[in-house]
Design an enzyme around this catalytic site. Sequence first.
Site, short mmCIF file in Angstrom:
data_model
loop_
_atom_site.label_atom_id
_atom_site.label_comp_id
_atom_site.label_asym_id
_atom_site.label_seq_id
_atom_site.Cartn_x
_atom_site.Cartn_y
_atom_site.Cartn_z
N ASN A 1 0.96 -1.07 -0.06
CA ASN A 1 0.03 -0.02 -0.06
C ASN A 1 0.89 1.24 0.01
OD1 ASN A 1 -1.72 2.04 0.14
ND2 ASN A 1 -1.99 1.55 2.60
N TRP A 2 1.10 1.84 -1.10
CA TRP A 2 1.96 3.03 -1.38
C TRP A 2 1.40 4.17 -0.67
CZ3 TRP A 2 3.53 2.89 -7.09
CH2 TRP A 2 4.40 1.67 -7.45
N LYS A 3 0.15 4.04 -0.22
CA LYS A 3 -0.60 5.44 0.46
C LYS A 3 -0.22 6.75 -0.60
CE LYS A 3 0.28 3.61 4.80
NZ LYS A 3 -0.03 3.68 6.29
N HIS B 1 -9.47 1.01 4.73
CA HIS B 1 -8.17 1.24 5.49
C HIS B 1 -8.55 2.07 6.83
CE1 HIS B 1 -4.29 2.69 6.32
NE2 HIS B 1 -3.85 1.70 5.73
N GLU C 1 -7.13 4.76 7.91
CA GLU C 1 -6.94 6.21 7.40
C GLU C 1 -8.01 6.67 6.87
OE1 GLU C 1 -3.01 5.74 5.28
OE2 GLU C 1 -2.19 5.00 7.19
N GLU D 1 -5.60 -4.98 10.37
CA GLU D 1 -4.63 -4.10 10.72
C GLU D 1 -4.96 -3.20 12.09
OE1 GLU D 1 -2.65 -2.88 6.64
OE2 GLU D 1 -4.15 -1.37 7.28
N GLY E 1 2.02 2.30 10.53
CA GLY E 1 3.02 3.36 10.51
C GLY E 1 3.62 3.74 11.73
N SER F 1 2.99 -2.34 10.39
CA SER F 1 4.54 -2.27 10.55
C SER F 1 5.28 -3.61 10.37
CB SER F 1 4.90 -1.69 12.09
OG SER F 1 4.39 -0.50 12.30
N GLY G 1 2.72 -1.10 4.11
CA GLY G 1 2.91 0.25 3.75
C GLY G 1 4.13 0.92 3.87
N GLY G 2 4.47 1.34 4.60
CA GLY G 2 6.07 1.92 4.52
C GLY G 2 7.06 1.07 4.08
#
Length: 250
Positions: free
Chosen positions: A9-11, A94, A96, A166, A172, A211, A232-233
């Site tokens: 997930n590149w966000k 998600h 967010e 999640e 994150g 994470s 993600g990251g």
Amino acid sequence: MRRKLVAGNWKMHGNRASNAALLAALKAAPAQDVVEVAVCAPFPYLSQLQDALAGSPIAWGAQNLSQHAQGAYTGEVSAGMVAEFGCRYAIVGHSERRALYGDSDAIVAEKFIAAQKAGVTPIFCLGETLAEREAGITLQVVGRQIDAVLHSAGVGALARAVIAYEPVWAIGTGRTATSAQAQEVHAALRDQIAGHDKGIAAAVRILYGGSVKRDNAAELFSMADVDGGLIGGASLVAEDFLAIVAAAAS
Ligand code: PEP
């Protein structure tokens, strides 16, 4: 036997040049038969993903979509539009989106259904906040979140979906759920689905996200009910993402 899925997930990161470099590195890595790999990018880059990844074993997807099929919804993107760019997946729910953009359980269920209507497989995210975990209500919260989809879409719809657990406190933050914490929630979700349909419960893939890094992925993925990860990251760095894919393959 469920085939593991590792989805990035590149966000809201990247640009055409950095995407091209990342995609080239992912494509250059040896294909993993035992693991499915996918990347979910911002809408404007879906055509870039389609051009770069068509014919490769790597799937691609969107990070969100509208619950509406079309109409006066300025700024929104429908599932049908996403499907036109060859997306296999779309993330829905998600945390967010839930926290920042008002995606309630009901709206997430509508997005889930909209994705499937367009032939796009939802990666349906759920998870508890830190306050909810500390209050001891994690299983109630994720139970409520999955119920919203079970009631609106029916258990059969989960045969064409992926679930991603999640925990909000792990996204994150560098703080990962322990493998035992992840397993407990994944098993509870599978049990809840089994109450409706045992076959679908046994087959549905439940990813862990929050994470996941190259040094904790193998331990998380070794758990019986953890079928891969939503990353993600670490999905923004080819070497790290590929190491996580390799952990899922081992
Ligand atoms: C995510 O974006 O869904 C996620 C899990 O992020 P991170 O891996 O950076 O925690």
